[in-house]
Structures are given as C-alpha cells and as structure tokens.
Write a protein that holds these residues in place. Structure first.
Motif, PDB file in Angstrom:
ATOM      1  N   LEU A  30       0.828  -1.209   0.000  1.00 58.76           N
ATOM      2  CA  LEU A  30       0.000   0.000   0.000  1.00 58.76           C
ATOM      3  C   LEU A  30       0.863   1.259   0.000  1.00 58.76           C
ATOM      4  O   LEU A  30       0.537   2.249  -0.675  1.00 58.76           O
ATOM      5  CB  LEU A  30      -0.917  -0.009   1.229  1.00 58.76           C
ATOM      6  N   MET A  31       1.950   1.235   0.743  1.00 53.16           N
ATOM      7  CA  MET A  31       2.867   2.379   0.742  1.00 53.16           C
ATOM      8  C   MET A  31       3.442   2.600  -0.651  1.00 53.16           C
ATOM      9  O   MET A  31       3.549   3.740  -1.126  1.00 53.16           O
ATOM     10  CB  MET A  31       3.993   2.150   1.762  1.00 53.16           C
ATOM     11  N   MET A  48       4.079   5.537  -5.820  1.00 51.14           N
ATOM     12  CA  MET A  48       4.122   5.474  -7.279  1.00 51.14           C
ATOM     13  C   MET A  48       2.998   6.283  -7.915  1.00 51.14           C
ATOM     14  O   MET A  48       3.197   6.922  -8.955  1.00 51.14           O
ATOM     15  CB  MET A  48       4.056   4.021  -7.764  1.00 51.14           C
ATOM     16  N   TYR A  49       1.816   6.256  -7.320  1.00 47.41           N
ATOM     17  CA  TYR A  49       0.681   6.963  -7.904  1.00 47.41           C
ATOM     18  C   TYR A  49       0.959   8.457  -8.009  1.00 47.41           C
ATOM     19  O   TYR A  49       0.703   9.078  -9.047  1.00 47.41           O
ATOM     20  CB  TYR A  49      -0.580   6.716  -7.063  1.00 47.41           C
ATOM     21  N   PHE A  50       1.477   9.032  -6.943  1.00 45.19           N
ATOM     22  CA  PHE A  50       1.678  10.475  -6.937  1.00 45.19           C
ATOM     23  C   PHE A  50       2.985  10.917  -7.608  1.00 45.19           C
ATOM     24  O   PHE A  50       3.105  12.067  -8.040  1.00 45.19           O
ATOM     25  CB  PHE A  50       1.614  11.009  -5.498  1.00 45.19           C
ATOM     26  N   VAL A  76       7.594  10.464 -15.378  1.00 52.52           N
ATOM     27  CA  VAL A  76       7.396  10.488 -16.831  1.00 52.52           C
ATOM     28  C   VAL A  76       7.952  11.764 -17.460  1.00 52.52           C
ATOM     29  O   VAL A  76       8.615  11.713 -18.502  1.00 52.52           O
ATOM     30  CB  VAL A  76       5.901  10.333 -17.160  1.00 52.52           C
ATOM     31  N   THR A  77       7.696  12.915 -16.845  1.00 47.82           N
ATOM     32  CA  THR A  77       8.096  14.184 -17.459  1.00 47.82           C
ATOM     33  C   THR A  77       9.542  14.556 -17.159  1.00 47.82           C
ATOM     34  O   THR A  77      10.287  14.954 -18.060  1.00 47.82           O
ATOM     35  CB  THR A  77       7.170  15.311 -16.978  1.00 47.82           C
ATOM     36  N   SER A  78       9.954  14.430 -15.911  1.00 48.56           N
ATOM     37  CA  SER A  78      11.280  14.924 -15.512  1.00 48.56           C
ATOM     38  C   SER A  78      12.385  13.895 -15.681  1.00 48.56           C
ATOM     39  O   SER A  78      13.512  14.232 -16.033  1.00 48.56           O
ATOM     40  CB  SER A  78      11.242  15.387 -14.044  1.00 48.56           C
ATOM     41  N   LEU A 111       1.362   4.046 -15.464  1.00 52.24           N
ATOM     42  CA  LEU A 111       2.082   3.895 -14.200  1.00 52.24           C
ATOM     43  C   LEU A 111       1.125   3.912 -13.020  1.00 52.24           C
ATOM     44  O   LEU A 111       1.304   3.187 -12.037  1.00 52.24           O
ATOM     45  CB  LEU A 111       3.126   5.000 -14.044  1.00 52.24           C
ATOM     46  N   ARG A 112       0.097   4.728 -13.106  1.00 45.40           N
ATOM     47  CA  ARG A 112      -0.882   4.772 -12.011  1.00 45.40           C
ATOM     48  C   ARG A 112      -1.715   3.492 -11.956  1.00 45.40           C
ATOM     49  O   ARG A 112      -2.111   3.057 -10.863  1.00 45.40           O
ATOM     50  CB  ARG A 112      -1.765   6.010 -12.172  1.00 45.40           C
ATOM     51  N   LEU A 113      -1.978   2.893 -13.112  1.00 48.14           N
ATOM     52  CA  LEU A 113      -2.650   1.595 -13.118  1.00 48.14           C
ATOM     53  C   LEU A 113      -1.802   0.544 -12.398  1.00 48.14           C
ATOM     54  O   LEU A 113      -2.309  -0.241 -11.582  1.00 48.14           O
ATOM     55  CB  LEU A 113      -2.911   1.142 -14.558  1.00 48.14           C
ATOM     56  N   ILE A 114      -0.525   0.530 -12.702  1.00 52.47           N
ATOM     57  CA  ILE A 114       0.387  -0.398 -12.032  1.00 52.47           C
ATOM     58  C   ILE A 114       0.365  -0.153 -10.530  1.00 52.47           C
ATOM     59  O   ILE A 114       0.320  -1.090  -9.720  1.00 52.47           O
ATOM     60  CB  ILE A 114       1.814  -0.252 -12.591  1.00 52.47           C
ATOM     61  N   ALA A 115       0.379   1.140 -10.132  1.00 53.72           N
ATOM     62  CA  ALA A 115       0.401   1.495  -8.715  1.00 53.72           C
ATOM     63  C   ALA A 115      -0.813   0.939  -7.975  1.00 53.72           C
ATOM     64  O   ALA A 115      -0.691   0.434  -6.852  1.00 53.72           O
ATOM     65  CB  ALA A 115       0.468   3.011  -8.563  1.00 53.72           C
ATOM     66  N   LEU A 116      -1.985   1.019  -8.583  1.00 59.07           N
ATOM     67  CA  LEU A 116      -3.210   0.580  -7.916  1.00 59.07           C
ATOM     68  C   LEU A 116      -3.201  -0.916  -7.598  1.00 59.07           C
ATOM     69  O   LEU A 116      -3.819  -1.359  -6.619  1.00 59.07           O
ATOM     70  CB  LEU A 116      -4.427   0.911  -8.791  1.00 59.07           C
TER      71      LEU A 116
END
Length: 470
Positions: free
Chosen positions: A125-126, A131-133, A139-141, A157-162
């Motif tokens: 969960l941590m 990863m979500y935030f 991706v950009t930096s 990436l957020r899908l993976i995080a969930l």
C-alpha cells in the motif's frame, strides 16, 4: 556366553547398525539429489515457457505499438516484474524459515506466513501511494516523455500502482511454496501466467494500440499469478490455512533475517534494471526498444541459474542446519553445472546474434542491437556465478554481506553506466552491465572462500551474531 563372545556380538551389532545407517544416509542423499534435479528441471522449464512467448510476440508488439510505446511497455514489465522489492526481503526470508522449520520438524508455518503477508500488504500500500503520486514526475522529468504518449504513460504507471499490493504479495506466496518444496505447484501457475504476460498485450492489440489497456492486461496477469499461488499454497503447504495468525516472535525472526535481504532486494534489481531508465532519459524511447529487445531475450538465459538456485536456496538452508559440508558440495556442483550448461549458449549468441536478430526482426534492427546481445551474453555467464555465491551466503545467514556488496558498488555502477551510455549509447549500457556483474562475481566468490575457511576452523558453527533466537 563368554565375555569375548559378548563383546564380539556387541561389535557385530554395532557394525550392522552403522552399516544400516550408512545405507539409509546414502539412500536419503540419492533421493535428495533426484528431487533437486527434478525440481530444477521443472523451474527451468517453467521460466523457459515465457521466454518462448516473448520470442514470438515481441515482433508483433513492436509493430503494433510502435517503438516508443513498446519502450514504455517494457518499463511496465520491469516495474511489475521487480515490484517484489517492496516486500523488503520477507519473501526470501519466508522461504528460508519455512525450509529450516521443515528440517527441524517445527510446525509454525501458518504464523510465519501470515505475519509476512501482513507486512507485505502494508508495504504494498505504501508503494501504491508513492508510485501513484510520483508518476507525473517520473514520466516528465526523469524519462522526458512528451506529447500524447506522456499522458498514456502517466496513466499506465498509475494503473500499475493501484495493483501493487497484489503484485508485491506474489513473491511472498511463491516463497512459501518454494520453502515447502512445492515446485510443481509453483510452475503450475508460473507457466500459464508467464506466457499470458506476453500474450495478453498482443490480444489487446486486436482492439486498441493505446498503452493503458495493454499495461492493464499485464497487471491483471500478475494478480492472477498471486491468486493462483495462494490457492495452491492453501492446498499443498502443510500447516498453512486461511486462519490468520500474527506473531510478534515470527515478525522478529522475519525482520531479523530479512532486514539485510531488504537492502539487497532493493539495490540489486535497481542496479540490474536502472540501465533501461538511463537509456530512456539519455537517448530516446526508441533506443530503449533497441536495447530492451536483445536484453530481454539474452538475459533470459538466467532462467537456468534462477531455476536451479531457487531449488538450491531452501536446500542450502536445510543443509546448513545439519550438514554444512553438503551445502558446500551443492555450491561447487551448481557452479560447475551452470558454467557447462551456459557456455555453449553464450558462444552461439556471440556467433549468431546479428544474423539471428535480422532473421527474427530485420537487418536494420539487428545492426543496432547485435553488439548489445553479444556483450550481455558474456555477462549472463558471469552473473550466474555471482548469483550462486549470493544464494549460498544468504542461506548461510550472511544476507548482510551480499547487501553491503550491492550497496557499496551501486554508486560506482550508476556513475560509470551514465558515462558509458553518454559515450557509446546502448552498447555502453551493455558494457556497464558486464563490468558490474564481473566485479560482483569476483567479490562474492572471494567472500564464500573466506567464509568456508573460517567455518572449517570453527567446526562449521554459525556465526553467533547471525543466530536467530527461537
């Protein structure tokens, strides 16, 4: 009966008992060797099946997604494949403790397993939150992706995080099965889900070439793997049940054993895969494809050491509890076997890398990638030796040693990898990886020899500082 006759009869009985003991020991050792061979073959085959799937699906995925999107998909495979770093060594510690409990005829598997799973649920969960935030920043930096692909990659990436908690749990549940020598069950799940890991994205391409659905298919496959392991563990592992038992004592054991494995599990995968992210940030996502494709195929030769050593790790742990010399014999035998098995494959890759890639993909792709394949093939051979030494030391209770070696070399590796990629592009990344595994192999092999000499002087006892109090 005279005293002499009684004495001779006693000697005869003792000799017969000794003979029976020797026969029984030889039979047990022969049975163990057969079991190790069978389980090793199962593991190698279980990891070879996904390689074959990757071999047939990669050309279609590259064509269907395009080089840039395929590069992003390869990063998704890395993140889901190495999400086990977030279990902080507990999966490996679980394998060790379950195997040792079996050797010592103890029955605390349920408490050990559920205590480990509860910790990995929290760490998963941590990892999800982090990863979500951080996905937009990565991706950009860091990766420098822009345009339409930027949004797709962030959402992927957020899908993976969930789904990370389920993905993280995979290593721990598989560790429970391996510690119980249920390698048939492991491969009953590993083979279909490993194939589906590459086949599912190809099936999604029949409907869309957007990155998010393709990545979702990969993530759901990993969740299916975790569920399959759990269902088989409930059926096959003696003493494991749905009754959740949490133990402070078992938590102490797991943390104490897995603490240094934590550091090793974090540093090692990062250093092994960080080259892909550096290639992406210093060159382009297209170059990631030219690097990842031969990397994914050639380094799959590691299925041989991985398959064999995942069987030998619990065997090492059991042997150290009763017969350290047998652990040493297994170690030397594993090194010889791995070298003899892998050397012909490495020679073939060096000779046929360019024509093979041209036949598989096309001549332009081959001219850009074949050097990477050749360099990495040599690295795989050397890495198998380092991997054997690392498993031996961790089973000996010296996870701290392997972690400190990984930690000490990490900054140097990142530094010269950055320099070599800047100078030589993807070939520089391959050279850096070869250099790293060579240094690691030499250092760990030297430490194994030092430990063996010290163990002989002390009669094979474990170092006091590493004993886990029960």
């Amino acid at each position: 009966m005279s005293y002499t006759g009684s004495y001779e009869a006693g000697v005869t009985r003792a000799s017969l008992k000794g003979f029976a003991f020797d026969v029984r020991e030889k039979f047990v050792q022969m049975t163990q060797r057969r079991s190790l061979r069978r389980n090793s073959l199962l593991n190698v085959f279980g990891q070879a099946a996904p390689v074959l799937a990757a071999f047939f699906t990669f050309p279609h995925l590259i064509y269907g997604l395009g080089e840039a999107r395929f590069g992003a998909l390869s990063l998704a495979w890395v993140l889901t494949g190495y999400a086990s770093i977030f279990d902080f060594g507990l999966g490996r510690a679980l394998t060790h403790l379950v195997a040792r409990n079996a050797a010592e005829k103890k029955s605390s598997v349920n408490a050990i397993a559920w205590t480990a799973f509860s910790v990995t649920a929290v760490t998963g969960l941590m990892a999800t939150i982090v990863m979500y935030f951080l996905a937009p920043t990565v991706v950009t930096s860091i990766l420098g992706i822009d345009g339409e692909l930027q949004g797709e990659t962030i959402r992927s990436l957020r899908l993976i995080a969930l789904f990370l908690p389920a993905v993280v749990a995979t290593a721990g549940i598989r560790g429970l099965l391996e510690g119980s020598n249920c390698f048939g069950s492991v491969n009953l799940v590993r083979i279909p889900t490993g194939v589906l890991n590459y086949l599912a994205p190809l099936l999604v391409l029949l409907f869309t070439s957007r990155l998010e659905p393709v990545v979702l298919a990969v993530v759901l496959t990993r969740c299916m793997e975790a569920l399959g392991y759990l269902l088989l563990a409930l059926r096959r592992v003696p003493g494991f049940s749905t009754k959740i038992e949490l133990s402070r004592l078992r938590l102490h054991e797991l943390v104490r054993l897995g603490g240094w494995m934590t550091l090793s599990n974090i540093v090692t995968p990062i250093t092994l895969q960080f080259d892909r992210f550096l290639v992406a940030s210093l060159t382009s996502l297209a170059d990631v494809t030219y690097y990842v494709t031969p990397h994914s195929i050639v380094t799959r030769m590691r299925i041989v050491p991985t398959g064999i050593l995942s069987v030998l790790f619990p065997a090492f742990s059991e042997a150290f509890a009763h017969d350290p010399q047998r652990a040493r014999q297994l170690y030397l035998s594993a090194q010889r076997s791995l070298f003899l098995i892998l050397l012909p494959a490495v020679v073939l890759v060096i000779i046929f890398a360019k024509p093979g890639l041209a036949l598989w993909l096309d001549s332009d792709f081959a001219s850009r990638s074949y050097r990477v394949a050749q360099i990495l093939a040599v690295g795989v051979l050397i890495h198998s030796i380092a991997y054997t030494s690392a498993n031996f030391l961790q089973a000996r209770g010296l996870a701290r040693t392997t972690a400190l070696v990984s930690l000490a070399e990490a900054p140097f590796y990142l530094g010269y990898t950055y320099a070599l990629i800047t100078l030589y592009g993807i070939n520089g990344a391959a050279i850096a990886w070869l250099l790293r595994v060579t240094i690691t192999s030499l250092v760990l092999a030297s430490i194994v020899e030092i430990v063996h000499r010290n163990s002989n002087r002390s009669g094979g006892s474990r170092p006091n500082s590493l004993v886990i109090t029960r």
